[in-house]
Enzyme design. Structure first.
Site, PDB file in Angstrom:
ATOM      1  N   LYS A 174      35.786 -11.076  -0.589  1.00  0.00           N
ATOM      2  CA  LYS A 174      36.393 -12.386  -0.972  1.00  0.00           C
ATOM      3  C   LYS A 174      36.949 -11.834  -2.269  1.00  0.00           C
ATOM      4  O   LYS A 174      36.650 -11.768  -3.437  1.00  0.00           O
ATOM      5  CB  LYS A 174      35.352 -13.496  -1.537  1.00  0.00           C
ATOM      6  CG  LYS A 174      35.954 -14.628  -1.914  1.00  0.00           C
ATOM      7  CD  LYS A 174      35.103 -15.697  -2.619  1.00  0.00           C
ATOM      8  CE  LYS A 174      35.115 -15.543  -4.124  1.00  0.00           C
ATOM      9  NZ  LYS A 174      36.369 -15.594  -4.734  1.00  0.00           N
ATOM     10  N   GLU A 249      29.922  -4.904 -11.704  1.00  0.00           N
ATOM     11  CA  GLU A 249      30.720  -4.514 -12.624  1.00  0.00           C
ATOM     12  C   GLU A 249      31.191  -5.609 -13.677  1.00  0.00           C
ATOM     13  O   GLU A 249      31.848  -6.595 -13.148  1.00  0.00           O
ATOM     14  CB  GLU A 249      32.065  -3.715 -12.357  1.00  0.00           C
ATOM     15  CG  GLU A 249      31.817  -2.709 -11.236  1.00  0.00           C
ATOM     16  CD  GLU A 249      31.405  -1.340 -12.099  1.00  0.00           C
ATOM     17  OE1 GLU A 249      31.480  -1.453 -13.407  1.00  0.00           O
ATOM     18  OE2 GLU A 249      30.805  -0.356 -11.503  1.00  0.00           O
ATOM     19  N   CYS A 283      38.178  -4.973 -18.279  1.00  0.00           N
ATOM     20  CA  CYS A 283      36.944  -5.273 -19.017  1.00  0.00           C
ATOM     21  C   CYS A 283      36.689  -3.915 -19.812  1.00  0.00           C
ATOM     22  O   CYS A 283      35.782  -4.011 -20.713  1.00  0.00           O
ATOM     23  CB  CYS A 283      35.874  -5.311 -17.906  1.00  0.00           C
ATOM     24  SG  CYS A 283      36.031  -4.449 -16.311  1.00  0.00           S
ATOM     25  N   GLU A 384      34.022 -11.450 -25.589  1.00  0.00           N
ATOM     26  CA  GLU A 384      35.247 -10.849 -24.834  1.00  0.00           C
ATOM     27  C   GLU A 384      36.599 -11.776 -24.669  1.00  0.00           C
ATOM     28  O   GLU A 384      36.432 -12.814 -24.467  1.00  0.00           O
ATOM     29  CB  GLU A 384      34.945 -10.491 -23.377  1.00  0.00           C
ATOM     30  CG  GLU A 384      35.726  -9.581 -22.812  1.00  0.00           C
ATOM     31  CD  GLU A 384      35.183  -9.297 -21.429  1.00  0.00           C
ATOM     32  OE1 GLU A 384      35.550  -8.229 -20.884  1.00  0.00           O
ATOM     33  OE2 GLU A 384      34.543 -10.142 -20.716  1.00  0.00           O
TER      34      GLU A 384
HETATM   35  P1  ADP Z   1      37.005 -14.780 -14.483  1.00  0.00           P
HETATM   36  O1  ADP Z   1      36.359 -15.841 -15.406  1.00  0.00           O
HETATM   37  O2  ADP Z   1      37.397 -13.590 -15.178  1.00  0.00           O
HETATM   38  O3  ADP Z   1      37.892 -15.372 -13.445  1.00  0.00           O
HETATM   39  P2  ADP Z   1      34.777 -14.704 -12.499  1.00  0.00           P
HETATM   40  O4  ADP Z   1      33.317 -13.754 -12.788  1.00  0.00           O
HETATM   41  O5  ADP Z   1      34.801 -16.248 -12.714  1.00  0.00           O
HETATM   42  O6  ADP Z   1      35.626 -14.091 -13.609  1.00  0.00           O
HETATM   43  O7  ADP Z   1      35.368 -14.211 -11.310  1.00  0.00           O
HETATM   44  C1  ADP Z   1      35.510 -13.337 -10.784  1.00  0.00           C
HETATM   45  C2  ADP Z   1      35.201 -13.307  -9.137  1.00  0.00           C
HETATM   46  O8  ADP Z   1      34.392 -14.165  -8.945  1.00  0.00           O
HETATM   47  C3  ADP Z   1      36.323 -14.219  -8.381  1.00  0.00           C
HETATM   48  O9  ADP Z   1      36.523 -13.681  -7.166  1.00  0.00           O
HETATM   49  C4  ADP Z   1      35.652 -15.711  -8.326  1.00  0.00           C
HETATM   50  O10 ADP Z   1      36.519 -16.361  -7.439  1.00  0.00           O
HETATM   51  C5  ADP Z   1      34.223 -15.084  -8.057  1.00  0.00           C
HETATM   52  N1  ADP Z   1      33.150 -16.345  -8.426  1.00  0.00           N
HETATM   53  C6  ADP Z   1      33.345 -17.212  -9.489  1.00  0.00           C
HETATM   54  N2  ADP Z   1      32.153 -17.872  -9.549  1.00  0.00           N
HETATM   55  C7  ADP Z   1      31.464 -17.823  -8.575  1.00  0.00           C
HETATM   56  C8  ADP Z   1      30.362 -18.111  -8.095  1.00  0.00           C
HETATM   57  N3  ADP Z   1      29.375 -19.148  -8.630  1.00  0.00           N
HETATM   58  N4  ADP Z   1      29.689 -17.309  -6.875  1.00  0.00           N
HETATM   59  C9  ADP Z   1      30.501 -16.235  -6.279  1.00  0.00           C
HETATM   60  N5  ADP Z   1      31.715 -15.765  -6.878  1.00  0.00           N
HETATM   61  C10 ADP Z   1      32.258 -16.618  -7.768  1.00  0.00           C
END
Ligand code: ADP
Length: 480
Positions: A174, A249, A283, A384
């Site tokens: 995903k 990560e 990061c 960050e």
């Molecule tokens: P950022 O805030 O930098 O976008 P995220 O951790 O929110 O970082 O996003 C990184 C990845 O995690 C993206 O693919 C996002 O769609 C996914 N993501 C965000 N929230 C969730 C969740 N609750 N469960 C699974 N994946 C998630």
């Protein structure tokens, strides 16, 4: 109207079960650059089922056979580099030159793991009993679910799927919802490379819903994630219910330490690379600059000179060195950190504002910024920032700066500039970070282990280290 882009499940391009769609926006211009199908847990479940079926035959192939597919993909990605780089730049604003570098890094991962696939060795261990023999085998863990972020939208995909496929696992991926187009292009190349159906699947959809299926479905044996520490913790907790393996990560808060004996020009160049690459949205980006007291003015002057010459603009413009932030939310966080620092006594010596004139007004641009007199009370010191801001903190001596640098829950990357060899070793050993750049502002390479201490993550990507993440260890005892 742009053509609707689909997901890739079980070797077919399909629309989401629920029929939803999502627009992808170029952060340099605010324009729509694509429309994608947008699914949920139902699509994730279909993809996991396909990966589970495919695992039975994919894991039985010889390593040489698996390697051939990865090598095909390496060649396809290399040949497609201009197109892929253009897509990366359009969907997340990255300067084209950097986007090309990212795509070449992506190709390099497929090549590296085409080779690494062939070097998965087991062991025999001497037995304590004369009539027994101990054999240790390595086997693929099974179906891997991977979630990737928007800041390196193709390379992060490669870093997860290449070692997983090399190890004999099948994958459901995903990508981030803001940058699915480069992942879709990569999957078109995966299709051309001839991977059997179900071996690599692409699900685009609602993060929470897809994430719950990934962590809850028993057919998934491993979850690989790159993103925020907040989401990493959620996934780890959810994966505990079925005791899945996880590789995470997560965020970083990198200190960049410049001692008075350093080559200041090299340090400015290294800082520029580590702070402004990807507009500060990686990061391993520098988030706190520690400069020894006696050289704060000299160093800051050189840094400001460099920033005066840095071209900020549309990522697709060849001259651009610093692009936009990925979206309004990302930009607002950066501006909030700058404001908070100002209110608490920080002195802005360069930049400090959103760029709104002319073409800038359509995107999410912030001036490269330098803040002096930064203190521990400021958000920018603790969180960050993920943007083009350098907070400068003066320090007196080595022991003090080690303590300051380690005083955080993060532990991904740290940088040190000095000409003193002994200090190089002392610093590299004392810093509680998974990656330390000594006189090196851009340490990442395909074969080197990439990952963090503390709350920056679990596991390593890169080289042979990543292979271990996708392999089970099996002990077979023979009585003879
Ligand atoms: P950022 O805030 O930098 O976008 P995220 O951790 O929110 O970082 O996003 C990184 C990845 O995690 C993206 O693919 C996002 O769609 C996914 N993501 C965000 N929230 C969730 C969740 N609750 N469960 C699974 N994946 C998630």
């Amino acid at each position: 109207m742009a053509e609707l882009k689909k997901m890739y499940i079980n070797g077919e391009w399909v629309e989401a079960e629920g029929g939803d769609k999502l627009e992808v926006i170029n952060p340099s211009t605010g324009e729509t650059v694509g429309i994608v199908t947008f699914g949920d847990s139902r699509d994730a479940q279909k993809a996991i089922d396909a990966a589970d079926v495919a695992f039975k035959s994919w894991s039985k192939l010889t390593a040489r056979e698996r390697s051939k597919y990865l090598y095909n993909l390496y060649e396809l990605v290399r040949n497609d580099r201009d197109q892929l780089a253009g897509i990366v730049s359009a969907e997340m604003g990255k300067p084209l030159r950097e986007a090309k570098g990212e795509v070449l890094g992506t190709a390099d991962n497929f090549m590296w793991y085409a080779e690494e696939a062939k070097r998965v060795y087991g062991e025999t261990v001497p037995s304590s009993v004369p009539n027994k023999r101990i054999m240790v085998n390595k086997q693929p863990v099974g179906v891997v679910a991977a979630i990737t972020p928007w800041n390196f939208p193709v390379n992060m995909v490669a870093r997860k799927i290449a070692p997983a496929l090399a190890a004999g696992c099948t994958v459901v991926l995903k990508p981030a919802e803001s940058t699915p187009l480069s992942a879709i292009r990569l999957f078109e190349l995966i299709e051309q490379a001839g991977f059997p159906k179900g071996v690599v699947n692409l699900v685009i959809g609602e993060p929470e819903s897809v994430g719950q299926e990934f962590t809850g479905n028993k057919k998934v044996r491993k979850v690989g994630f790159t993103g925020s520490t907040r989401v990493g913790k959620l996934l780890m907790e959810a994966a505990a219910k079925t005791v899945k393996r996880v590789s995470l990560e997560l965020g970083g808060h990198a200190p960049f330490i410049v001692f008075e004996d350093a080559d200041l020009d090299a340090a400015v160049a290294g800082l520029f690379e580590s702070k402004f690459r990807n507009t500060g949205q990686q990061c391993i980006c520098t988030n706190r600059l520690y400069v020894q007291e006696s050289i704060v003015s000299a160093f800051t002057e050189k840094l400001v000179e460099r920033l005066k010459n840095a071209k900020v603009g549309d990522g697709r413009d060849k001259a651009t060195e610093i692009g936009p932030l990925v979206n309004e939310r990302g930009l607002q966080k950066v501006l909030d950190h700058i404001d908070d620092a100002k209110k608490k006594g920080g002195k802005i010596v360069f930049g400090g504002n959103r760029l709104t004139d002319g073409e800038y007004g359509k995107g999410f641009f912030c001036e490269p910024t330098v803040v002096l007199d930064v203190t521990k009370e400021m958000k920018i010191y603790n969180e960050e920032t993920f943007g083009p801001v350098v907070p400068v903190v003066a320090f007196r001596e080595e022991a003090e700066v080690i303590e300051l640098a380690n005083d955080t829950d993060y532990g991904l990357a740290a940088y040190v500039y000095t000409k003193d060899n002994s200090r190089c070793f002392r610093m590299s050993e004392a810093l509680e970070y998974g990656i330390v750049g000594i006189n090196d502002g851009a340490p990442t390479q395909t074969q080197a282990p990439f990952g963090g201490f503390k709350e920056s993550g679990i596991g390593r990507e890169g080289g042979r280290y990543a292979m271990e993440e996708f392999l089970e260890t099996k002990f077979v005892s023979f009585q003879i």
